[in-house]
Scaffold this motif. Structure first.
Motif, PDB file in Angstrom:
ATOM      1  N   GLU A 129      -8.779  -8.273  12.837  1.00 52.13           N
ATOM      2  CA  GLU A 129      -9.427  -8.346  14.152  1.00 52.13           C
ATOM      3  C   GLU A 129     -10.817  -8.968  14.047  1.00 52.13           C
ATOM      4  N   ARG A 130     -11.567  -8.611  13.028  1.00 56.70           N
ATOM      5  CA  ARG A 130     -12.898  -9.192  12.837  1.00 56.70           C
ATOM      6  C   ARG A 130     -12.812 -10.698  12.615  1.00 56.70           C
ATOM      7  N   GLU A 131     -11.840 -11.111  11.813  1.00 60.81           N
ATOM      8  CA  GLU A 131     -11.664 -12.543  11.573  1.00 60.81           C
ATOM      9  C   GLU A 131     -11.297 -13.276  12.861  1.00 60.81           C
ATOM     10  N   PHE A 132     -10.434 -12.653  13.666  1.00 64.92           N
ATOM     11  CA  PHE A 132     -10.030 -13.257  14.933  1.00 64.92           C
ATOM     12  C   PHE A 132     -11.216 -13.390  15.889  1.00 64.92           C
ATOM     13  N   ILE A 133     -12.027 -12.342  15.980  1.00 66.02           N
ATOM     14  CA  ILE A 133     -13.195 -12.370  16.867  1.00 66.02           C
ATOM     15  C   ILE A 133     -14.193 -13.427  16.411  1.00 66.02           C
ATOM     16  N   GLN A 134     -14.427 -13.493  15.114  1.00 66.52           N
ATOM     17  CA  GLN A 134     -15.376 -14.472  14.591  1.00 66.52           C
ATOM     18  C   GLN A 134     -14.888 -15.895  14.834  1.00 66.52           C
ATOM     19  N   SER A 135     -13.615 -16.141  14.570  1.00 70.71           N
ATOM     20  CA  SER A 135     -13.045 -17.470  14.777  1.00 70.71           C
ATOM     21  C   SER A 135     -13.090 -17.863  16.249  1.00 70.71           C
ATOM     22  N   SER A 136     -12.767 -16.929  17.139  1.00 72.55           N
ATOM     23  CA  SER A 136     -12.767 -17.216  18.572  1.00 72.55           C
ATOM     24  C   SER A 136     -14.170 -17.488  19.084  1.00 72.55           C
ATOM     25  N   ALA A 137     -15.142 -16.741  18.574  1.00 68.20           N
ATOM     26  CA  ALA A 137     -16.527 -16.929  19.007  1.00 68.20           C
ATOM     27  C   ALA A 137     -17.045 -18.306  18.602  1.00 68.20           C
ATOM     28  N   ILE A 138     -16.712 -18.734  17.392  1.00 70.03           N
ATOM     29  CA  ILE A 138     -17.216 -20.013  16.888  1.00 70.03           C
ATOM     30  C   ILE A 138     -16.478 -21.193  17.510  1.00 70.03           C
ATOM     31  N   ASN A 139     -15.156 -21.122  17.527  1.00 67.45           N
ATOM     32  CA  ASN A 139     -14.347 -22.285  17.920  1.00 67.45           C
ATOM     33  C   ASN A 139     -13.988 -22.342  19.391  1.00 67.45           C
ATOM     34  N   PHE A 140     -14.218 -21.253  20.127  1.00 69.58           N
ATOM     35  CA  PHE A 140     -13.822 -21.234  21.535  1.00 69.58           C
ATOM     36  C   PHE A 140     -14.999 -20.923  22.452  1.00 69.58           C
ATOM     37  N   LEU A 141     -15.637 -19.788  22.255  1.00 73.85           N
ATOM     38  CA  LEU A 141     -16.723 -19.393  23.153  1.00 73.85           C
ATOM     39  C   LEU A 141     -17.955 -20.286  23.010  1.00 73.85           C
ATOM     40  N   THR A 142     -18.329 -20.639  21.793  1.00 73.42           N
ATOM     41  CA  THR A 142     -19.538 -21.445  21.586  1.00 73.42           C
ATOM     42  C   THR A 142     -19.457 -22.809  22.271  1.00 73.42           C
ATOM     43  N   PRO A 143     -18.363 -23.568  22.137  1.00 73.23           N
ATOM     44  CA  PRO A 143     -18.284 -24.850  22.867  1.00 73.23           C
ATOM     45  C   PRO A 143     -18.338 -24.675  24.384  1.00 73.23           C
ATOM     46  N   PHE A 144     -17.710 -23.626  24.906  1.00 68.49           N
ATOM     47  CA  PHE A 144     -17.769 -23.373  26.344  1.00 68.49           C
ATOM     48  C   PHE A 144     -19.206 -23.078  26.770  1.00 68.49           C
ATOM     49  N   ARG A 145     -19.899 -22.248  25.985  1.00 67.70           N
ATOM     50  CA  ARG A 145     -21.285 -21.903  26.311  1.00 67.70           C
ATOM     51  C   ARG A 145     -22.195 -23.132  26.199  1.00 67.70           C
ATOM     52  N   GLU A 229      -4.305 -20.757  18.113  1.00 67.41           N
ATOM     53  CA  GLU A 229      -3.955 -20.667  16.687  1.00 67.41           C
ATOM     54  C   GLU A 229      -4.545 -19.399  16.065  1.00 67.41           C
ATOM     55  N   ALA A 230      -5.791 -19.089  16.455  1.00 66.97           N
ATOM     56  CA  ALA A 230      -6.425 -17.867  15.934  1.00 66.97           C
ATOM     57  C   ALA A 230      -5.680 -16.624  16.416  1.00 66.97           C
ATOM     58  N   GLN A 231      -5.261 -16.629  17.679  1.00 66.15           N
ATOM     59  CA  GLN A 231      -4.487 -15.498  18.201  1.00 66.15           C
ATOM     60  C   GLN A 231      -3.150 -15.377  17.483  1.00 66.15           C
ATOM     61  N   THR A 232      -2.493 -16.515  17.276  1.00 65.89           N
ATOM     62  CA  THR A 232      -1.200 -16.504  16.591  1.00 65.89           C
ATOM     63  C   THR A 232      -1.340 -15.930  15.186  1.00 65.89           C
ATOM     64  N   THR A 233      -2.373 -16.376  14.479  1.00 67.76           N
ATOM     65  CA  THR A 233      -2.604 -15.869  13.124  1.00 67.76           C
ATOM     66  C   THR A 233      -2.883 -14.367  13.144  1.00 67.76           C
ATOM     67  N   TYR A 234      -3.711 -13.938  14.090  1.00 66.80           N
ATOM     68  CA  TYR A 234      -4.078 -12.524  14.186  1.00 66.80           C
ATOM     69  C   TYR A 234      -2.853 -11.652  14.456  1.00 66.80           C
ATOM     70  N   TYR A 235      -2.069 -12.024  15.466  1.00 63.86           N
ATOM     71  CA  TYR A 235      -0.912 -11.201  15.810  1.00 63.86           C
ATOM     72  C   TYR A 235       0.160 -11.259  14.726  1.00 63.86           C
ATOM     73  N   ALA A 236       0.288 -12.411  14.067  1.00 67.14           N
ATOM     74  CA  ALA A 236       1.255 -12.513  12.973  1.00 67.14           C
ATOM     75  C   ALA A 236       0.843 -11.607  11.807  1.00 67.14           C
ATOM     76  N   GLN A 237      -0.465 -11.569  11.525  1.00 69.01           N
ATOM     77  CA  GLN A 237      -0.952 -10.684  10.460  1.00 69.01           C
ATOM     78  C   GLN A 237      -0.694  -9.224  10.819  1.00 69.01           C
ATOM     79  N   CYS A 238      -1.012  -8.858  12.062  1.00 72.40           N
ATOM     80  CA  CYS A 238      -0.793  -7.470  12.495  1.00 72.40           C
ATOM     81  C   CYS A 238       0.681  -7.104  12.416  1.00 72.40           C
TER      82      CYS A 238
END
Length: 365
Positions: A129-145, A229-238
């Motif tokens: 979950e931490r990896e997913f949050i970090q990846s989403s913040a860098i690759n998704f939220l930051t460009p939007f912001r 892709e980050a979500q897919t990786t996260y849910y696949a890991q879980c």
């Protein structure tokens, strides 16, 4: 000094002229230069992009951090350009509690061992979950912001300047209409040409910026792919962690003691060998009555493709309609089905039939 006074007077006059033009437009007493349809469409698309980007960003932040207080704290740290303190997430907290409880009950007991395994898996999920949050913040939220705080603010600034140039142009048109003397009319025409040129130039600058929104959409599409892709990786890991856990829980060695039985008998909290358990159990009248070794008995059952009687060691709740719920100490008929996982057998109780885990059974002769 005189120059500054004249400059201030000119600025005040320009401001007053714009204010009068704006007021008269609102009252329907003055004409207004309309932007061309293409520019209006670009402005509308940019505004929609801004609004939806804000909404998507907000909901993504809620998804990644449901606690509003924590989100506020992280926002403050971000504005102060400081790193927020590391936090233990809920999966980690649950994992720690399970591991501590399992250690207290004893890793040699079925329940204690299961708690420890579940706790370790919860901690793995917490890490994912931490990896997913970090990846989403860098690759998704930051460009939007960055779009909202950078490109769109520039668009707003230039759009506001275009509005000012438009007011200047329409005010010049109004003065030209009111001019009667040749000198005043010539000056008004000169002013109109200048304001028209400035308006056209500003409209072109604004148009180029607005057309760049298409590039923003393309960039955000790539960011969206990264997020998926980050979500897919996260849910696949879980999913994989839980599948592995399920296999571990379904393959406990029969040497683990039943904690309830140990407590009732007053015995020490230690592992009880299978032979000792078998010797202490009464005979079951479904054959000769003696219990057989689990591993050898199950192998023989699979190779013979026949059926055997088995005693249920622990209660088991079926996880799906294909499984059979079990009650401790009941006797059922079990058989091997070709292609079935080695950790399972087909169990029958009267008219009921379903898969049962072998680790909950003791085969009888």
């Amino acid at each position: 000094m005189d120059f500054n006074v004249k400059r201030l007077a000119a600025d005040a006059g320009t401001f007053l002229s714009r204010a009068v033009q704006f007021t008269e437009e609102k009252l329907g007493q003055a004409e207004k230069t309309e932007l061309d349809a293409h520019l209006e469409n670009l402005l509308g698309r940019a505004e929609n992009t801004k609004q939806w980007t804000e909404k998507i960003m907000k909901q993504t932040e809620v998804l990644l951090q449901p606690n509003p207080n924590v989100r506020l704290e992280e926002f403050v740290y971000e504005k102060l350009e400081k790193k927020a303190p590391a936090r233990i997430n809920n999966h980690d907290l649950l994992g720690h509690s399970m591991i501590e409880a399992g250690s207290d009950f004893g890793p040699g007991t079925a329940y204690g061992n299961a708690l420890i395994k579940c706790g370790e898996t919860q901690k793995q999920i917490g890490g994912a979950e931490r990896e997913f949050i970090q990846s989403s913040a860098i690759n998704f939220l930051t460009p939007f912001r960055n779009f909202l705080e950078g490109d769109f603010k520039t668009i707003l600034k230039e759009r506001k300047l275009l509005q000012v140039k438009r007011l200047d142009l329409d005010a010049a048109k109004t003065r030209l209409k009111k001019a009667r003397m040749p000198d005043a009319r010539a000056a008004a025409e000169q002013e109109l040409r200048m304001t028209q040129s400035e308006f056209d130039r500003q409209a072109e600058i604004t148009r180029l910026l607005l057309e760049g929104v298409s590039s923003t959409h393309a960039h955000h599409l790539r960011c969206l792919n990264d997020f998926v892709e980050a979500q897919t990786t996260y849910y696949a890991q879980c999913y994989q962690y839980m599948v592995d856990l399920q296999k571990q829980l379904g393959s406990f060695p029969s040497s683990f003691s039943n904690n309830n039985q140990s407590s009732m008998s007053g015995a020490a909290n230690v592992s009880v060998p299978t032979a000792a358990m078998s010797a202490s159990l009464p005979s079951v009248s479904a054959g000769s009555g003696s219990l057989v070794a689990a591993s050898g008995g199950f192998s023989e059952l699979r190779s013979s493709n026949g059926s055997r009687k088995a005693r249920v060691l622990y209660d088991y709740d079926a996880a799906s309609s294909s499984e059979l719920s079990l009650l401790a100490d009941e006797v059922i008929t079990v058989s091997s089905v070709p292609g079935m996982d080695s950790d399972w057998l087909m169990g029958e109780r009267g008219n009921q039939k379903g898969k049962v885990p072998i680790t909950y059974l003791e085969l009888l002769n």
